[in-house]
Design a protein around this motif. Structure first.
Motif, short mmCIF file in Angstrom:
data_model
loop_
_atom_site.label_atom_id
_atom_site.label_comp_id
_atom_site.label_asym_id
_atom_site.label_seq_id
_atom_site.Cartn_x
_atom_site.Cartn_y
_atom_site.Cartn_z
N VAL A 3 -7.83 1.70 -5.79
CA VAL A 3 -7.06 0.44 -5.93
C VAL A 3 -5.77 0.68 -6.72
O VAL A 3 -4.69 0.28 -6.27
N ILE A 4 -5.89 1.35 -7.86
CA ILE A 4 -4.71 1.55 -8.71
C ILE A 4 -3.68 2.46 -8.05
O ILE A 4 -2.48 2.16 -8.06
N CYS A 5 -4.13 3.55 -7.46
CA CYS A 5 -3.20 4.53 -6.90
C CYS A 5 -2.60 4.14 -5.55
O CYS A 5 -1.51 4.58 -5.21
N HIS A 6 -3.31 3.32 -4.79
CA HIS A 6 -2.84 3.07 -3.43
C HIS A 6 -2.56 1.59 -3.10
O HIS A 6 -1.93 1.32 -2.09
N MET B 223 0.86 -1.18 0.00
CA MET B 223 0.00 0.00 0.00
C MET B 223 0.90 1.24 0.00
O MET B 223 1.91 1.29 0.68
N THR B 224 0.50 2.23 -0.78
CA THR B 224 1.24 3.49 -0.84
C THR B 224 0.36 4.63 -0.34
O THR B 224 -0.85 4.65 -0.59
N LEU B 225 0.96 5.56 0.40
CA LEU B 225 0.19 6.66 0.99
C LEU B 225 0.14 7.89 0.10
O LEU B 225 -0.59 8.83 0.40
N ILE B 226 0.95 7.92 -0.96
CA ILE B 226 0.89 8.99 -1.96
C ILE B 226 0.42 8.35 -3.26
O ILE B 226 0.94 7.31 -3.66
N ALA B 227 -0.56 8.95 -3.92
CA ALA B 227 -1.14 8.36 -5.13
C ALA B 227 -0.09 8.16 -6.22
O ALA B 227 0.67 9.05 -6.53
N ASP B 228 -0.07 6.97 -6.76
CA ASP B 228 0.82 6.63 -7.87
C ASP B 228 0.08 5.67 -8.79
O ASP B 228 -0.19 4.55 -8.38
N PRO B 229 -0.34 6.09 -9.96
CA PRO B 229 0.01 7.32 -10.65
C PRO B 229 -0.80 8.52 -10.13
O PRO B 229 -1.99 8.41 -9.87
N TRP B 230 -0.13 9.65 -9.99
CA TRP B 230 -0.73 10.86 -9.44
C TRP B 230 -1.87 11.39 -10.31
O TRP B 230 -2.85 11.93 -9.81
N TRP B 231 -1.73 11.23 -11.62
CA TRP B 231 -2.70 11.83 -12.55
C TRP B 231 -4.09 11.22 -12.41
O TRP B 231 -5.08 11.87 -12.73
N LEU B 232 -4.18 9.99 -11.91
CA LEU B 232 -5.50 9.37 -11.75
C LEU B 232 -6.28 10.05 -10.63
O LEU B 232 -7.48 10.30 -10.76
N SER B 233 -5.60 10.40 -9.55
CA SER B 233 -6.26 11.16 -8.48
C SER B 233 -6.65 12.55 -8.96
O SER B 233 -7.72 13.06 -8.59
N VAL B 234 -5.81 13.16 -9.77
CA VAL B 234 -6.13 14.47 -10.33
C VAL B 234 -7.35 14.36 -11.25
O VAL B 234 -8.23 15.22 -11.25
N ALA B 235 -7.42 13.28 -12.03
CA ALA B 235 -8.58 13.08 -12.92
C ALA B 235 -9.87 12.91 -12.10
O ALA B 235 -10.91 13.46 -12.47
N LEU B 236 -9.79 12.17 -10.99
CA LEU B 236 -10.97 12.01 -10.13
C LEU B 236 -11.36 13.37 -9.54
O LEU B 236 -12.55 13.72 -9.51
N ALA B 237 -10.37 14.13 -9.09
CA ALA B 237 -10.66 15.47 -8.55
C ALA B 237 -11.28 16.36 -9.62
O ALA B 237 -12.23 17.11 -9.34
N ALA B 238 -10.80 16.27 -10.85
CA ALA B 238 -11.35 17.07 -11.95
C ALA B 238 -12.79 16.67 -12.25
O ALA B 238 -13.65 17.54 -12.47
N ALA B 239 -13.07 15.38 -12.24
CA ALA B 239 -14.45 14.92 -12.48
C ALA B 239 -15.38 15.41 -11.38
O ALA B 239 -16.51 15.84 -11.64
N LEU B 240 -14.90 15.36 -10.14
CA LEU B 240 -15.70 15.86 -9.02
C LEU B 240 -15.90 17.37 -9.14
O LEU B 240 -16.98 17.88 -8.80
N LEU B 241 -14.89 18.09 -9.62
CA LEU B 241 -15.02 19.53 -9.81
C LEU B 241 -16.11 19.86 -10.83
O LEU B 241 -16.92 20.77 -10.61
N VAL B 242 -16.15 19.10 -11.91
CA VAL B 242 -17.23 19.30 -12.89
C VAL B 242 -18.58 19.05 -12.23
O VAL B 242 -19.53 19.82 -12.42
N ASP B 243 -18.66 18.01 -11.41
CA ASP B 243 -19.91 17.70 -10.70
C ASP B 243 -20.29 18.84 -9.76
O ASP B 243 -21.46 19.23 -9.68
#
Length: 120
Positions: free
Chosen positions: A114-117, A1-21
């Protein structure tokens, strides 16, 4: 398990989708209004969903530099959409908003978690 998202861009994409919402939810179009009314969510409380999602966005982005914050925020997004799915099932409201928006966001949030962490 990793405590920093890797790949980082997937967390950014989720944040962007939530921002649109969030942006859409400020003046909700018909499909969002129908969804919230369909599950019986009180209109006086709609603002809380914007606050929750905005907090999640901040957590996902802060979590790119502070270990554990993004993991907690991502888990919170999963929990949010699990609760949304339960609300849809309890209300027997199974329109396109349930299948596309609710379950789509849930799948995206679970995949990101799952993918990031947990996959490294």
């Amino acid at each position: 398990m990793t405590l920093i998202a890797d790949p980082w861009w997937l967390s950014v994409a989720l944040a962007a989708a939530l921002l649109v919402d969030v942006i859409l939810s400020i003046r909700p179009p018909a499909f969002i209004r129908d969804c919230l009314n369909g599950v019986g969510f009180p209109r006086d409380w709609w603002w809380t969903l914007i606050a929750i999602k905005t907090t999640a966005i901040a957590g996902l982005l802060v979590g790119l530099v502070i270990p554990g914050v993004g993991l907690a925020a991502n888990a919170g997004v999963v929990a949010y959409f699990v609760c949304a799915a339960v609300a849809h099932v309890r209300a027997k409201f199974f329109g396109p908003a349930f299948w596309v928006n609710c379950l789509g966001f849930l799948a995206f949030a679970v995949a990101t978690l799952v993918i990031c962490h947990f996959v490294a």
